[in-house]
Design an enzyme around this catalytic site. Structure first.
Site, PDB file in Angstrom:
ATOM      1  N   HIS A  15       0.961  -1.262   0.036  1.00  0.00           N
ATOM      2  CA  HIS A  15       0.098  -0.110  -0.060  1.00  0.00           C
ATOM      3  C   HIS A  15       0.893   1.190   0.019  1.00  0.00           C
ATOM      4  CE1 HIS A  15       0.685  -1.627   4.067  1.00  0.00           C
ATOM      5  NE2 HIS A  15       0.711  -0.279   4.449  1.00  0.00           N
ATOM      6  N   GLN A  16       0.457   2.224  -1.009  1.00  0.00           N
ATOM      7  CA  GLN A  16       1.303   3.333  -0.897  1.00  0.00           C
ATOM      8  C   GLN A  16       0.643   4.441  -0.196  1.00  0.00           C
ATOM      9  OE1 GLN A  16       4.039   5.002  -3.529  1.00  0.00           O
ATOM     10  NE2 GLN A  16       2.502   6.341  -4.544  1.00  0.00           N
TER      11      GLN A  16
END
Ligand SMILES: [Zn+2]
Length: 166
Positions: free
Chosen positions: A127-128
């Site tokens: 997840h960014q």
């Protein structure tokens, strides 16, 4: 200046783990797999793409803290397909434009924590982080991190962001 970490070091400190809404009835499930299966209002999903989606972090470092995730359960950046890599980049740009227009953010911290050792709270699913920053926000960040977030506030933020996304 020994012992006085800079802002970014504090922001990415491993003990400040991120979480998103966990499903109490099935705690074994990956929350990033579960989120897109629920209504946006419940999961705090802001936008859905072809292979990735954007969701509000339930425990934000700063107001408006977004996570951009592939739908596919994949841990490492090197495992992403070309399509996933490209859409994460596109979503990051869209998120920055949207958050700037809605909140007037002065800057952003954007990045990936790869692996638990690097501070990833949910290391198994990439997840960014897109974290809006405002001048002077460092002083209240520790407070924000330890304050229980009001669900209603996040619901309002989600709707604001979702409406502004398109
Ligand atoms: Zn997953």
């Amino acid at each position: 200046m020994t012992g006085v970490p800079d802002e970014i070091e504090r922001l990415w400190t491993p003990h400040r783990l991120e979480y998103i809404k966990a499903d109490s009835s099935s705690s074994d499930e990956c929350p990033f797999d579960v989120a897109p299966t629920k209504p946006d209002e419940e999961s705090l999903v802001v936008a859905r793409g072809t292979v990735v989606y954007a969701v509000l972090n339930l425990y934000p470092y700063n107001p408006g803290h977004l996570l951009i995730c592939p739908y596919r359960h994949v841990a490492d950046y090197t495992e992403l397909t070309d399509d996933e890599t490209a859409e994460i980049a596109t979503f990051t740009q869209k998120a920055m434009r949207m958050v700037r227009s809605v909140s007037g953010a002065h800057g952003f911290n954007i990045g990936l924590n790869q692996g638990s050792v690097a501070g990833a709270g949910i290391a198994a699913h990439l997840h960014q982080h897109v974290v809006p920053r405002w001048g002077g926000d460092t002083n209240f960040m520790p407070v924000v991190g330890r304050t229980k977030v009001l669900p209603q506030l996040l619901t309002d933020t989600r709707k604001l962001f979702a409406d502004a996304w398109s």
